[in-house]
Design an enzyme around this catalytic site. Structure first.
Site, short mmCIF file in Angstrom:
data_model
loop_
_atom_site.label_atom_id
_atom_site.label_comp_id
_atom_site.label_asym_id
_atom_site.label_seq_id
_atom_site.Cartn_x
_atom_site.Cartn_y
_atom_site.Cartn_z
N GLY A 95 47.72 -6.38 39.32
CA GLY A 95 48.09 -5.04 38.90
C GLY A 95 48.21 -4.91 37.41
N GLN A 96 48.97 -5.81 36.80
CA GLN A 96 49.29 -5.67 35.38
C GLN A 96 48.19 -6.30 34.53
N MET A 100 49.20 -4.62 46.37
CA MET A 100 50.63 -4.69 46.71
C MET A 100 50.95 -4.58 48.20
N LYS A 108 43.69 7.18 32.19
CA LYS A 108 44.71 6.48 31.41
C LYS A 108 44.08 5.76 30.22
N CYS A 163 55.32 -8.50 42.01
CA CYS A 163 53.94 -8.00 41.99
C CYS A 163 52.94 -9.03 42.52
N MET A 164 52.88 -10.20 41.89
CA MET A 164 51.81 -11.14 42.21
C MET A 164 52.29 -12.42 42.88
N1 LIG Z 1 59.46 1.27 44.50
C1 LIG Z 1 58.64 0.39 43.94
N2 LIG Z 1 59.05 -0.37 42.91
C2 LIG Z 1 58.19 -1.26 42.34
C3 LIG Z 1 56.89 -1.42 42.83
C4 LIG Z 1 56.48 -0.62 43.94
O1 LIG Z 1 55.33 -0.70 44.44
N3 LIG Z 1 57.39 0.27 44.46
N4 LIG Z 1 56.04 -2.30 42.25
C5 LIG Z 1 56.57 -3.41 41.48
C6 LIG Z 1 55.49 -3.93 40.61
S1 LIG Z 1 54.06 -4.45 41.41
C7 LIG Z 1 55.55 -3.96 39.28
S2 LIG Z 1 54.30 -4.71 38.38
C8 LIG Z 1 56.75 -3.47 38.58
C9 LIG Z 1 56.48 -2.86 37.22
O2 LIG Z 1 57.72 -2.60 36.68
P1 LIG Z 1 58.08 -2.56 35.14
O3 LIG Z 1 57.40 -3.63 34.41
O4 LIG Z 1 59.55 -2.56 35.09
O5 LIG Z 1 57.51 -1.12 34.73
P2 LIG Z 1 56.82 -0.64 33.40
O6 LIG Z 1 56.96 0.83 33.35
O7 LIG Z 1 55.46 -1.18 33.32
O8 LIG Z 1 57.72 -1.29 32.30
C10 LIG Z 1 57.19 -1.79 31.11
C11 LIG Z 1 58.16 -1.41 30.00
O9 LIG Z 1 57.75 -2.04 28.79
C12 LIG Z 1 57.70 -1.07 27.74
N5 LIG Z 1 56.68 -1.56 26.81
C13 LIG Z 1 55.38 -1.26 26.74
N6 LIG Z 1 54.77 -2.04 25.83
C14 LIG Z 1 55.71 -2.83 25.29
C15 LIG Z 1 55.70 -3.87 24.32
O10 LIG Z 1 54.66 -4.22 23.75
N7 LIG Z 1 56.87 -4.49 24.05
C16 LIG Z 1 58.02 -4.14 24.69
N8 LIG Z 1 59.13 -4.82 24.40
N9 LIG Z 1 58.07 -3.16 25.61
C17 LIG Z 1 56.93 -2.53 25.92
C18 LIG Z 1 57.41 0.23 28.43
O11 LIG Z 1 57.88 1.31 27.65
C19 LIG Z 1 58.18 0.07 29.75
O12 LIG Z 1 59.51 0.51 29.65
O13 LIG Z 1 57.41 -2.50 39.42
C20 LIG Z 1 57.80 -3.03 40.65
N10 LIG Z 1 58.63 -2.03 41.31
N1 LIG Z 2 47.44 4.42 37.92
C1 LIG Z 2 48.06 3.26 38.03
N2 LIG Z 2 47.34 2.15 38.28
C2 LIG Z 2 47.98 0.98 38.43
C3 LIG Z 2 49.39 0.86 38.26
C4 LIG Z 2 50.11 2.06 37.96
O1 LIG Z 2 51.34 2.04 37.81
N3 LIG Z 2 49.41 3.22 37.87
N4 LIG Z 2 50.02 -0.33 38.41
C5 LIG Z 2 49.24 -1.55 38.49
C6 LIG Z 2 50.02 -2.56 39.23
S1 LIG Z 2 51.13 -3.51 38.36
C7 LIG Z 2 49.81 -2.83 40.55
S2 LIG Z 2 50.70 -4.07 41.27
C8 LIG Z 2 48.74 -2.16 41.30
C9 LIG Z 2 49.15 -1.72 42.73
O2 LIG Z 2 48.06 -1.19 43.37
P1 LIG Z 2 48.02 -0.87 44.95
O3 LIG Z 2 48.59 -1.98 45.72
O4 LIG Z 2 46.62 -0.47 45.24
O5 LIG Z 2 48.94 0.46 45.07
P2 LIG Z 2 50.37 0.82 45.67
O6 LIG Z 2 50.48 2.29 45.49
O7 LIG Z 2 51.43 -0.02 45.11
O8 LIG Z 2 50.25 0.49 47.24
C10 LIG Z 2 50.40 1.43 48.22
C11 LIG Z 2 49.77 1.03 49.53
O9 LIG Z 2 50.48 0.01 50.22
C12 LIG Z 2 50.00 -0.01 51.56
N5 LIG Z 2 50.90 -0.65 52.53
C13 LIG Z 2 52.10 -0.26 53.00
N6 LIG Z 2 52.58 -1.13 53.93
C14 LIG Z 2 51.66 -2.10 54.07
C15 LIG Z 2 51.57 -3.30 54.86
O10 LIG Z 2 52.45 -3.67 55.64
N7 LIG Z 2 50.47 -4.06 54.70
C16 LIG Z 2 49.45 -3.71 53.85
N8 LIG Z 2 48.40 -4.51 53.76
N9 LIG Z 2 49.50 -2.58 53.11
C17 LIG Z 2 50.60 -1.79 53.20
C18 LIG Z 2 49.78 1.45 51.90
O11 LIG Z 2 48.56 1.56 52.62
C19 LIG Z 2 49.80 2.16 50.54
O12 LIG Z 2 48.74 3.05 50.34
O13 LIG Z 2 48.28 -1.03 40.59
C20 LIG Z 2 47.93 -1.31 39.24
N10 LIG Z 2 47.27 -0.13 38.75
S1 SF4 Z 3 42.03 -0.99 32.50
FE1 SF4 Z 3 42.72 0.22 34.28
S2 SF4 Z 3 43.90 1.90 33.36
FE2 SF4 Z 3 42.63 1.04 31.72
S3 SF4 Z 3 40.74 2.27 31.72
FE3 SF4 Z 3 40.38 0.48 33.03
S4 SF4 Z 3 40.86 1.17 35.09
FE4 SF4 Z 3 41.80 2.66 33.68
MO LIG Z 4 52.42 -4.87 39.80
#
Ligand SMILES: Nc1nc2c(c(=O)[nH]1)N[C@H]1C(S)=C(S)[C@@H](COP(=O)(O)OP(=O)(O)OC[C@H]3O[C@@H](n4cnc5c(=O)[nH]c(N)nc54)[C@H](O)[C@@H]3O)O[C@H]1N2
Ligand SMILES: Nc1nc2c(c(=O)[nH]1)N[C@H]1C(S)=C(S)[C@@H](COP(=O)(O)OP(=O)(O)OC[C@H]3O[C@@H](n4cnc5c(=O)[nH]c(N)nc54)[C@H](O)[C@@H]3O)O[C@H]1N2
Ligand code: SF4
Ligand SMILES: [Mo]
Length: 831
Positions: A386-387, A349, A89, A173-174
């Protein structure tokens, strides 16, 4: 840089993407220095530093710009975080600016049709709605906001409008990490840093998948092996992942098994009498939840009481609760009982998206405290963010509905007063009542006003709730048809959220603007604008300031400070206003720098001291607290609360938890009773659904799905299934099935023995695919303290498509919406 070299750089990145997708366990990391050993300038090509736009690892990239366009990306060898490495990425990050369908004009929905309007009309429309009903306005923001963007939104809402209905996606998320830190140390954010990964003997991942989600960071550990060092990786999870592939041990647990496992380790440390008595005596207290109405502070309990409560969590009982064999629990107990090794825990997460999120975060901190595996390099309980700026912008600036900048909260009169002083506002400007947290905010927005839905106008910046909120049918899709509700979405591309928006604002993205992010290890990073945004796209900070100024012009009192000045006023050397609310003048000065210098004042109360802006211009980020040295230089902190490194630890102390919630310099070791997940499989819905991410895509895929190599590598969402479950239901590889929960449905192709491998009875679905909205199915149940919902477990059934019946009209709407979106989802451009 000549064309050959540029081609080489590009082909290295492509090859990287190619080798990645081939999978077969290879690590998702390539070396920048294999492609370029230096970054020559000249011939119009200029390089400048920026943190990567994506994950919380916070790698630095070098961005090559020529003729006003980003043409090349390289890993930044000067950056301590990634030392020249990037994941796929990161290598492709430059291409996110150039999707063919960037939003370039404000669009207002008139009679159902999106119509181009001017920025003046857009800003006026928003300001008028706020002016008419300021208390029913809400701001939904992001951990991908830059620090100044978040600070501006925070000041606008809490300072200017006296309205606390501002919350970010980081709530999803956090939030549980935050409450876990507060409950344990009295102050947020990790004590350790990435160096822990270079020095640990054992790394435990508690249900996270850093091989895909924090790839460059994880490679710091796997690289050590290739250098001949020994590091044991223990992966605890509810499914096998690429992290499992790199692990020495895999402990498969049931959902919520982590709670039992951590209690089991503490039980053994006590039972075997090999906990760290001296560390605990000097630096810790024991804590438990109150019997009636528990609070985040809890109540003090004696060590004796702690021993009694933990006694029942024997390895055998923990095996029953978690599914992890008792011997493996004993193995963990022995490891933590060994003080000669260094142990780092990582989580993300799995532990935060948990209805016991605060509890499990506190318990894992407790395991490290009780065993004394804390505060020496390599000994660390580390919550990963994560973010890219969930720490910097959300947690530090405090853009949560109960918080104020620098670790303050709206409920405390002295905190409100301090903010009013820094902002030069009239006394009483800041509202004492916390605003709505994310789930509540969307409940109030999607509920008809007549039924008490008291949020009528909602602005969304840098997040895509139409795809990422849980239970979308209730929390987002219900907005449809509500005439008096007005949704404003600022984004860079059309998304699932813009589908229901009444007003769409085109935003500048990443290096099209100045910015600052704060990563997972307390590192604040800065970058400058390098190219112009397309069309009329503009900075999010500018939008906030322009709306504020319009309100100021309309005579809205809150937009004036105590002296009648505009709250975002910036003066030139002659004391004249620089009209930064007019976009032509926005870059007459560095607005980021003004906002950051203002924000910096807030950070000393909780010892999260930041350096002046210009120090970040020079550095590849600095980890707070950053303090000025006698020689005028600025020193960052790697190990917080440890006397050998943290400048705020009392002289002569080995450790000092100087924001202890018990006011005695001690951290709290918590006891929490195990409780089962809120929704469990039953006869009707017999399977567990877990959701999450994949390496190639960033969240909702808006940016990464527009990068051809990444989109080709991972073109569609899927459902991971165990082969025995598939066989039993007569389901074939690749067949489309319908996932149904009590809340909604989602159709997906089946992937048996795929990249992730769930055990029998569990399925996993990634949420990046706009055409397959798995959040129609997920649950909005949340942790009582953090209010963070649990996306990691709910009950579903998997139905062969031919036999599915529509069970409600709402499901049909959701499906129609999905079908509509499918046409916009596969936009491919070349980067
Ligand atoms: N099923 C499921 N749902 C989840 C989660 C999960 O584990 N499972 N995880 C949750 C978590 S941890 C997170 S962090 C959220 C993330 O959820 P979101 O924040 O809703 O997802 P993103 O795709 O990161 O959305 C960012 C948006 O901002 C836009 N964007 C990018 N840069 C800019 C900018 O500079 N300005 C503006 N205005 N827009 C911009 C992108 O095009 C995108 O549409 O999802 C949550 N939802
Ligand atoms: N490529 C990529 N990288 C990312 C992101 C992305 O969208 N793409 N998003 C970023 C963001 S905002 C976030 S928040 C992170 C998320 O990063 P991670 O938390 O590492 O990833 P997820 O895929 O959300 O989590 C999935 C895992 O949740 C675990 N799980 C399910 N149930 C339970 C439970 O009861 N307890 C525990 N301890 N674990 C459980 C499972 O083992 C599963 O593999 O990634 C960040 N990095
Ligand atoms: S900040 Fe995350 S997504 Fe970007 S290069 Fe490093 S590991 Fe990959
Ligand atoms: Mo997140």
């Amino acid at each position: 840089m000549n064309n050959d070299r540029r081609a080489l750089l590009k082909s290295a990145a492509m090859a990287a993407a190619g080798s990645m997708v081939a999978g077969n366990g290879s690590l998702p990391v390539v070396r920048a220095d294999q492609a370029v050993d230096d970054l020559p300038t000249g011939e119009g090509l200029e390089w400048n530093k920026a943190p990567c736009r994506f994950c919380g690892t916070g790698c630095h990239v070098q961005v090559g710009v020529e003729d006003g366009r980003v043409v090349a990306i390289a890993g930044d060898k000067a950056a301590d975080v990634n030392k020249g490495l990037l994941c796929v990425k990161g290598y492709h990050v430059g291409g996110i600016l150039y999707g063919k369908d960037r939003l370039t004009k404000p669009l207002l929905r008139k009679d159902g049709e999106l119509t181009e309007i001017s920025w003046d009309e857009a800003i006026e429309t928003i300001a008028q709605r706020i002016f008419d009903s300021p208390e029913t306005f809400a701001f939904y923001g992001s951990g991908q906001w830059t620090i100044p963007e978040g600070f501006a939104a925070q000041k606008f809402m809490k300072g200017g409008l006296g309205n606390n209905h501002i919350d970010p996606n980081a709530r999803l998320c956090m939030a549980s990490a935050v409450t876990g830190f507060l409950a344990t140390y009295g102050v947020d954010e990790p004590a350790g840093c990435y160096q822990d990964l270079d020095e640990c003997d054992v790394l435990i991942t508690w249900g996270n998948n850093p091989a895909e989600m924090h790839p460059v960071l994880f490679s710091r550990v796997t690289d050590r092996r290739s250098r001949g060092e020994t590091v044991r990786v223990i992966d605890i999870g509810t499914r096998r992942t690429r992290t499992t592939d790199a692990a020495n041990d895999y402990l498969e647990m049931k959902p919520h098994g982590d709670v039992a496992i951590s209690l089991g380790i503490m039980h053994l440390l006590i039972a075997n009498d090999n906990y760290d008595k001296s560390f605990v005596e000097k630096h810790c207290n024991f804590r438990g939840a109150e019997a009636d109405s528990p609070t985040l502070q809890g109540e003090a309990i004696s060590e004796e009481d702690f021993r009694k409560r933990i006694a029942k969590y024997t390895p055998e009982h923990v095996e029953e609760l978690s599914g992890v064999p008792a011997d493996q629990i004993r193995m963990l107990g022995e490891l933590f009982g060994n003080h000669d090794i260094r142990i780092t825990s990582l989580w993300c997460m799995g532990m935060n998206q948990h209805t016991m999120g605060t509890a499990i975060n506190s318990l894992v901190h407790g395991v490290h405290l009780l065993s004394g595996h804390f505060g020496r390099p390599g000994d660390a309980p580390t919550s990963l963010t994560g973010q890219p700026s969930a720490c910097g912008t959300v947690r530090e600036v405090g853009t949560l509905s109960h918080a104020l900048p620098g670790g303050r909260v709206v409920a405390k009169p002295e905190h409100r007063q301090q903010c009013e002083e820094y902002w030069n506002l009239r006394e009483g400007s800041i509202n004492a009542v916390p605003g709505y947290h994310t789930v509540k905010m969307f409940e109030q927005f999607t509920k008809p006003t007549a039924e008490g839905g008291d949020i009528t106008t909602l602005i969304v910046q840098v997040t895509n709730p139409g795809q990422t909120l849980p239970n979308l049918n209730a929390l987002f899709n219900d907005k449809e048809g509500l005439k008096d509700k007005f949704l404003i979405v600022s984004d860079v591309y059309p998304t699932a959220s813009t589908q229901l928006a009444d007003l769409i604002l085109p935003a500048a993205l990443w290096v099209e603007k100045n910015g600052m992010f704060g990563n997972s290890e307390r590192r604040t990073q800065q970058w400058f604008k390098m190219v112009d945004p397309p069309g009329d796209a503009r900075d999010d900070t500018w939008m906030t300031i322009a709306i504020a100024h319009k309100l100021f012009e309309m005579g809205y009192e809150g937009m004036q400070d105590k002296d009648g000045e505009f709250i975002f006023a910036v003066k030139d050397d002659d004391g004249q206003d620089i009209p930064i609310w007019e976009f032509e003048h926005y870059y007459d000065t560095n607005v980021d720098k003004h906002l950051f210098e203002e924000y910096r004042q807030f950070t000393t109360m909780k010892h999260k001291n930041l350096a002046p802006y210009d120090e970040y211009v020079k550095a590849r980020g600095l980890r707070w607290p950053v303090v000025e040295q006698e020689d005028g230089s600025w020193r960052e902190t790697r190990f917080r609360f440890s006397g050998f490194d943290d400048p705020f630890v009392k002289e002569g102390e080995e450790f000092d938890f100087y924001h202890s919630s018990s006011n005695d310099g001690r951290a709290q070791i918590w006891f929490h009773e195990y409780a089962p997940p809120p929704e469990m499989p039953d006869d009707q819905y017999p399977m567990w659904l877990c959701t999450g991410r994949v390496l190639e895509h960033w969240h909702t895929g808006t940016m990464t799905r527009r990068l051809a190599p990444l989109n080709r590598a991972m073109p569609t969402a899927y459902v991971e299934m165990h082969s025995d479950d598939a066989k039993a239901a007569n389901i074939r590889q690749g067949e489309i099935v319908t996932i149904e929960s009590r809340r909604g449905v989602c159709d997906l192709p089946v992937w048996i023995d795929g990249r992730g491998r769930p055990p029998r009875g569990t399925i996993f679905v990634p949420f990046f695919d706009e055409s397959k909205l798995i959040n129609n199915c997920t649950l909005e149940a949340f942790d009582p303290f953090s209010k963070q919902p649990d996306y990691k477990k709910c009950a579903v059934r998997v139905v062969k498509k031919t036999t599915v019946k529509q069970n409600s009209a709402k499901d049909q709407t959701a499906k129609d919406k999905t079908a509509k979106e499918a046409t916009t989802a596969h936009v491919e451009v070349s980067s």
